[in-house]
Structure formats: C-alpha cells, structure tokens
Design a protein around this motif. Structure first.
Motif, PDB file in Angstrom:
ATOM      1  N   ILE A 105       0.855  -1.193   0.000  1.00  0.00           N
ATOM      2  CA  ILE A 105       0.000   0.000   0.000  1.00  0.00           C
ATOM      3  C   ILE A 105       0.890   1.241   0.000  1.00  0.00           C
ATOM      4  CG2 ILE A 105      -1.791   1.330   1.188  1.00  0.00           C
ATOM      5  CD1 ILE A 105      -2.864  -1.159   2.408  1.00  0.00           C
ATOM      6  N   THR A 106       0.531   2.201  -0.843  1.00  0.00           N
ATOM      7  CA  THR A 106       1.253   3.473  -0.861  1.00  0.00           C
ATOM      8  C   THR A 106       0.270   4.633  -0.914  1.00  0.00           C
ATOM      9  OG1 THR A 106       1.433   3.267  -3.280  1.00  0.00           O
ATOM     10  CG2 THR A 106       3.344   2.592  -1.969  1.00  0.00           C
ATOM     11  N   LEU A 107       0.765   5.817  -0.531  1.00  0.00           N
ATOM     12  CA  LEU A 107      -0.017   7.039  -0.651  1.00  0.00           C
ATOM     13  C   LEU A 107       0.122   7.585  -2.064  1.00  0.00           C
ATOM     14  CD1 LEU A 107       1.084   8.996   2.560  1.00  0.00           C
ATOM     15  CD2 LEU A 107      -0.672   7.257   2.371  1.00  0.00           C
ATOM     16  N   GLY A 108      -0.884   8.346  -2.489  1.00  0.00           N
ATOM     17  CA  GLY A 108      -0.798   8.981  -3.795  1.00  0.00           C
ATOM     18  C   GLY A 108      -1.662  10.222  -3.867  1.00  0.00           C
ATOM     19  N   ILE A 109      -1.338  11.116  -4.785  1.00  0.00           N
ATOM     20  CA  ILE A 109      -2.163  12.294  -5.085  1.00  0.00           C
ATOM     21  C   ILE A 109      -2.249  12.398  -6.594  1.00  0.00           C
ATOM     22  CG2 ILE A 109      -2.475  14.779  -4.822  1.00  0.00           C
ATOM     23  CD1 ILE A 109      -0.685  14.708  -2.368  1.00  0.00           C
ATOM     24  N   GLY A 110      -3.471  12.480  -7.099  1.00  0.00           N
ATOM     25  CA  GLY A 110      -3.639  12.561  -8.544  1.00  0.00           C
ATOM     26  C   GLY A 110      -5.100  12.597  -8.921  1.00  0.00           C
ATOM     27  N   GLN A 147     -10.450  16.272 -11.395  1.00  0.00           N
ATOM     28  CA  GLN A 147     -10.381  16.399  -9.937  1.00  0.00           C
ATOM     29  C   GLN A 147      -9.142  15.679  -9.410  1.00  0.00           C
ATOM     30  OE1 GLN A 147     -13.026  13.872  -7.648  1.00  0.00           O
ATOM     31  NE2 GLN A 147     -13.477  15.532  -6.222  1.00  0.00           N
ATOM     32  N   GLU A 148      -8.295  16.401  -8.695  1.00  0.00           N
ATOM     33  CA  GLU A 148      -7.108  15.796  -8.093  1.00  0.00           C
ATOM     34  C   GLU A 148      -7.356  15.603  -6.609  1.00  0.00           C
ATOM     35  OE1 GLU A 148      -4.179  18.673  -9.420  1.00  0.00           O
ATOM     36  OE2 GLU A 148      -3.302  17.141 -10.737  1.00  0.00           O
ATOM     37  N   VAL A 149      -7.157  14.400  -6.143  1.00  0.00           N
ATOM     38  CA  VAL A 149      -7.424  14.069  -4.737  1.00  0.00           C
ATOM     39  C   VAL A 149      -6.318  13.161  -4.196  1.00  0.00           C
ATOM     40  CG1 VAL A 149      -9.939  14.268  -4.980  1.00  0.00           C
ATOM     41  CG2 VAL A 149      -8.811  12.066  -5.389  1.00  0.00           C
ATOM     42  N   CYS A 150      -6.381  12.951  -2.908  1.00  0.00           N
ATOM     43  CA  CYS A 150      -5.460  12.019  -2.265  1.00  0.00           C
ATOM     44  C   CYS A 150      -6.082  10.616  -2.291  1.00  0.00           C
ATOM     45  CB  CYS A 150      -5.205  12.440  -0.826  1.00  0.00           C
ATOM     46  SG  CYS A 150      -4.443  14.073  -0.665  1.00  0.00           S
ATOM     47  N   TYR A 151      -5.228   9.601  -2.268  1.00  0.00           N
ATOM     48  CA  TYR A 151      -5.751   8.232  -2.304  1.00  0.00           C
ATOM     49  C   TYR A 151      -4.732   7.246  -1.738  1.00  0.00           C
ATOM     50  CZ  TYR A 151      -2.856   7.999  -6.550  1.00  0.00           C
ATOM     51  OH  TYR A 151      -1.818   8.058  -7.441  1.00  0.00           O
ATOM     52  N   PHE A 152      -5.209   6.049  -1.455  1.00  0.00           N
ATOM     53  CA  PHE A 152      -4.343   4.923  -1.109  1.00  0.00           C
ATOM     54  C   PHE A 152      -4.336   3.987  -2.303  1.00  0.00           C
ATOM     55  CE2 PHE A 152      -6.069   6.138   3.120  1.00  0.00           C
ATOM     56  CZ  PHE A 152      -4.870   6.522   3.703  1.00  0.00           C
ATOM     57  N   SER A 153      -3.162   3.508  -2.654  1.00  0.00           N
ATOM     58  CA  SER A 153      -3.027   2.596  -3.787  1.00  0.00           C
ATOM     59  C   SER A 153      -2.585   1.224  -3.280  1.00  0.00           C
ATOM     60  CB  SER A 153      -1.997   3.140  -4.780  1.00  0.00           C
ATOM     61  OG  SER A 153      -1.854   2.281  -5.877  1.00  0.00           O
ATOM     62  N   LEU A 205       6.063  16.287  -3.946  1.00  0.00           N
ATOM     63  CA  LEU A 205       5.686  16.313  -5.359  1.00  0.00           C
ATOM     64  C   LEU A 205       5.917  17.691  -5.982  1.00  0.00           C
ATOM     65  CD1 LEU A 205       2.395  14.209  -5.125  1.00  0.00           C
ATOM     66  CD2 LEU A 205       4.512  13.526  -6.260  1.00  0.00           C
ATOM     67  N   ASN A 206       5.560  18.732  -5.249  1.00  0.00           N
ATOM     68  CA  ASN A 206       5.694  20.096  -5.776  1.00  0.00           C
ATOM     69  C   ASN A 206       7.138  20.570  -5.826  1.00  0.00           C
ATOM     70  OD1 ASN A 206       2.960  20.310  -6.179  1.00  0.00           O
ATOM     71  ND2 ASN A 206       2.561  21.625  -4.427  1.00  0.00           N
ATOM     72  N   GLU A 207       7.895  20.259  -4.799  1.00  0.00           N
ATOM     73  CA  GLU A 207       9.248  20.807  -4.696  1.00  0.00           C
ATOM     74  C   GLU A 207      10.319  19.958  -5.377  1.00  0.00           C
ATOM     75  OE1 GLU A 207      10.175  21.652  -0.644  1.00  0.00           O
ATOM     76  OE2 GLU A 207       8.530  23.095  -0.393  1.00  0.00           O
ATOM     77  N   HIS A 208      10.035  18.654  -5.543  1.00  0.00           N
ATOM     78  CA  HIS A 208      11.088  17.783  -6.068  1.00  0.00           C
ATOM     79  C   HIS A 208      10.687  16.942  -7.272  1.00  0.00           C
ATOM     80  CE1 HIS A 208      13.503  18.771  -2.554  1.00  0.00           C
ATOM     81  NE2 HIS A 208      12.455  18.497  -1.794  1.00  0.00           N
ATOM     82  N   GLU A 209       9.405  16.916  -7.616  1.00  0.00           N
ATOM     83  CA  GLU A 209       8.982  16.042  -8.701  1.00  0.00           C
ATOM     84  C   GLU A 209       8.196  16.776  -9.785  1.00  0.00           C
ATOM     85  OE1 GLU A 209       7.383  12.280  -7.409  1.00  0.00           O
ATOM     86  OE2 GLU A 209       8.607  12.298  -5.578  1.00  0.00           O
ATOM     87  N   GLY A 210       8.293  18.105  -9.802  1.00  0.00           N
ATOM     88  CA  GLY A 210       7.743  18.885 -10.902  1.00  0.00           C
ATOM     89  C   GLY A 210       6.241  19.061 -10.947  1.00  0.00           C
ATOM     90  N   HIS A 211       5.565  18.846  -9.844  1.00  0.00           N
ATOM     91  CA  HIS A 211       4.114  19.017  -9.812  1.00  0.00           C
ATOM     92  C   HIS A 211       3.751  20.422  -9.313  1.00  0.00           C
ATOM     93  CE1 HIS A 211       2.884  14.763 -10.512  1.00  0.00           C
ATOM     94  NE2 HIS A 211       4.116  14.540 -10.072  1.00  0.00           N
ATOM     95  N   ASP A 212       2.495  20.772  -9.486  1.00  0.00           N
ATOM     96  CA  ASP A 212       1.995  22.061  -9.000  1.00  0.00           C
ATOM     97  C   ASP A 212       0.610  21.837  -8.382  1.00  0.00           C
ATOM     98  OD1 ASP A 212       1.777  24.749  -8.449  1.00  0.00           O
ATOM     99  OD2 ASP A 212       1.015  25.265 -10.439  1.00  0.00           O
ATOM    100  N   LEU A 213       0.598  21.047  -7.329  1.00  0.00           N
ATOM    101  CA  LEU A 213      -0.665  20.674  -6.686  1.00  0.00           C
ATOM    102  C   LEU A 213      -1.092  21.763  -5.710  1.00  0.00           C
ATOM    103  CD1 LEU A 213       0.323  16.976  -5.955  1.00  0.00           C
ATOM    104  CD2 LEU A 213      -1.368  17.726  -7.646  1.00  0.00           C
ATOM    105  N   PRO A 214      -2.323  22.248  -5.823  1.00  0.00           N
ATOM    106  CA  PRO A 214      -2.793  23.303  -4.917  1.00  0.00           C
ATOM    107  C   PRO A 214      -3.118  22.741  -3.529  1.00  0.00           C
ATOM    108  CG  PRO A 214      -4.573  22.595  -6.323  1.00  0.00           C
ATOM    109  CD  PRO A 214      -3.351  21.874  -6.817  1.00  0.00           C
ATOM    110  N   PRO A 215      -3.176  23.600  -2.523  1.00  0.00           N
ATOM    111  CA  PRO A 215      -3.521  23.142  -1.177  1.00  0.00           C
ATOM    112  C   PRO A 215      -4.881  22.446  -1.117  1.00  0.00           C
ATOM    113  CG  PRO A 215      -2.635  25.362  -1.107  1.00  0.00           C
ATOM    114  CD  PRO A 215      -2.839  25.035  -2.556  1.00  0.00           C
ATOM    115  N   SER A 216      -5.759  22.764  -2.056  1.00  0.00           N
ATOM    116  CA  SER A 216      -7.114  22.197  -2.043  1.00  0.00           C
ATOM    117  C   SER A 216      -7.126  20.676  -2.203  1.00  0.00           C
ATOM    118  CB  SER A 216      -7.969  22.834  -3.143  1.00  0.00           C
ATOM    119  OG  SER A 216      -7.382  22.625  -4.418  1.00  0.00           O
ATOM    120  N   VAL A 217      -6.030  20.066  -2.716  1.00  0.00           N
ATOM    121  CA  VAL A 217      -6.019  18.607  -2.861  1.00  0.00           C
ATOM    122  C   VAL A 217      -6.039  17.914  -1.493  1.00  0.00           C
ATOM    123  CG1 VAL A 217      -4.805  18.649  -5.073  1.00  0.00           C
ATOM    124  CG2 VAL A 217      -3.494  18.418  -2.952  1.00  0.00           C
TER     125      VAL A 217
END
Length: 229
Positions: free
Chosen positions: A93-98, A105-111, A171-183
């Motif tokens: 199991i891992t965490l994810g955001i997408g 819609q971008e949300v948090c999830y468990f994979s 994700l935002n600082e090291h993996e090139g994403h731009d996820l807003p706080p709303s996720v």
C-alpha cells in the motif's frame, strides 16, 4: 533453496549423498547428508532412505523459515523501491495524489499494488480518510492473503493527514508538480469535524451532552461557513 544429490566419485572430496543449501536474509546455510554408513550393521538401503528423508526435512524447514521471514518483512517493512513519502510502513500500500473519480479532480488516495496493477481508494466528498484506509487495508489483506490478525492490526494504523501534506510538498518541490492546497481538503475533513465538535462542547459549556447534538452543531457551522463564501 536447493537440494542436490551427488553420486559416488562425482566430487573430489569423495562425498556422496545430499547437500541442502539455503540463503536467508543474506546468510548462507548448508547441510550435508552422507551415504557413508556409520557402521555396516545398517543396511545400505535403510541408510539411503534415512539420509534422503533428513535432507528433505531440512529443505522443507529452510523453506518454511524463509517464507515466514519474507511474510514478516512484508507486513513490517516498506518495499525497497517505494518512492519518498509514499510508504505506510509495509509492502503493498502506498499514498498517492492525482486524478480522482473525475479526470478534472485531483485528490489524495491509497493505492493497493500487486503485479504491476493498482487499485486506488480515493479520499473525497464520498469517502473519508479513515474509510478509504479501511477499504484499502481490507483489499490488501484479501489479495495478499494476510492473516486476519495482521489485517486487524493494520486497520488501526490510519495514516495522518500530515503524511499527505508531506507528500504534496515532495511532489511540488522535487517532482515537478503544482498541486494546490485544495487537494488536501478531504483528508482533513475528519480533523475539521473533531475541531468543530470540540468547539461546540466549549460553546455550550458542558450544559448539554450527546453526539447527535454536536454533529448537528458542526453541520450548522459548516453551512454558515459555506453561505458566507
């Protein structure tokens, strides 16, 4: 794990019989079961059967020990290839955001991951953080055939919203994403509800009791907040 039979004259050491070898957590184990009889009162046929039985027994013993260690590692350690801030403390199991149920819609999830496929359990307006965790762990236990006792232990270890906050930062600082706080909005829903209930208790000064009332109060606070937006 390996078991091999050596015929007489096959090795320069003159050993003939069975050799059992196992490597467990990087440590090598091996045992030899020679067909040289300790005395000639034992028939060759009986000694052959006895040594083969012993060799098979130790092979099975090493296999069982290896399987038990692999299982314990699986439920107590993260997979070595787990990427930063995704782990939950064990394999599978891992965490994810997408993207969520809707592509926009971008949300948090468990994979829950197995054989290159992933089943995602979203945390959104329909499912809370705790509920998504319960669903993910139950599915994990089923597909990996985890003991019910161990599944029950994992169900108690719901990751905190702060872990998703740290993942968003990664994700935002090291993996090139731009996820807003709303996720992170839905992962904090239960925490906000607890804060609202605590506030309700403080506001009524302990004069009234009952979770139903507190829930109604919290809902009213939320409705007022939405109305003011």
């Amino acid at each position: 794990m390996a078991i091999r039979f050596y015929e007489k004259g096959e090795l320069s050491s003159r050993f003939h019989g069975w050799r059992v070898v196992a490597t467990i957590r990087g440590k090598r184990f091996q045992k030899y079961f020679s067909l040289d009889r300790p005395n000639y009162q034992i028939s060759q046929e009986l000694w052959h059967q006895y040594q083969e039985t012993r060799a098979r027994y130790y092979e099975a013993r090493y296999m069982a020990r290896s399987a038990a260690i692999q299982y314990l590692d699986f439920i107590t350690k993260e997979h070595p290839t787990t990427r930063p801030y995704r782990g939950v403390g064990f394999h599978g199991i891992t965490l994810g955001i997408g993207s969520g149920r809707r592509a926009d819609q971008e949300v948090c999830y468990f994979s829950v991951n197995k054989r290159g496929a992933a089943t995602k359990f979203y945390i959104d307006e329909k499912v809370t953080l705790s509920q998504a965790w319960q669903q993910a762990v139950s599915h994990w236990g089923e597909i990996y055939e985890i003991r019910q006792k161990d599944v029950a232990d994992k169900l108690k270890l719901t990751p905190s919203p702060a872990q998703f906050k740290a993942l968003r930062k990664q994700l935002n600082e090291h993996e090139g994403h731009d996820l807003p706080p709303s996720v992170l909005h839905h992962v904090y829903a239960e925490q906000r509800s607890q804060i609202n209930k605590k506030k309700a208790r403080e506001d009524i000064g302990g004069r009234l009791d009952g979770d139903d009332f507190l829930t109604m109060y919290a809902n009213l606070e939320r409705e007022v907040s939405e109305f003011r937006k």
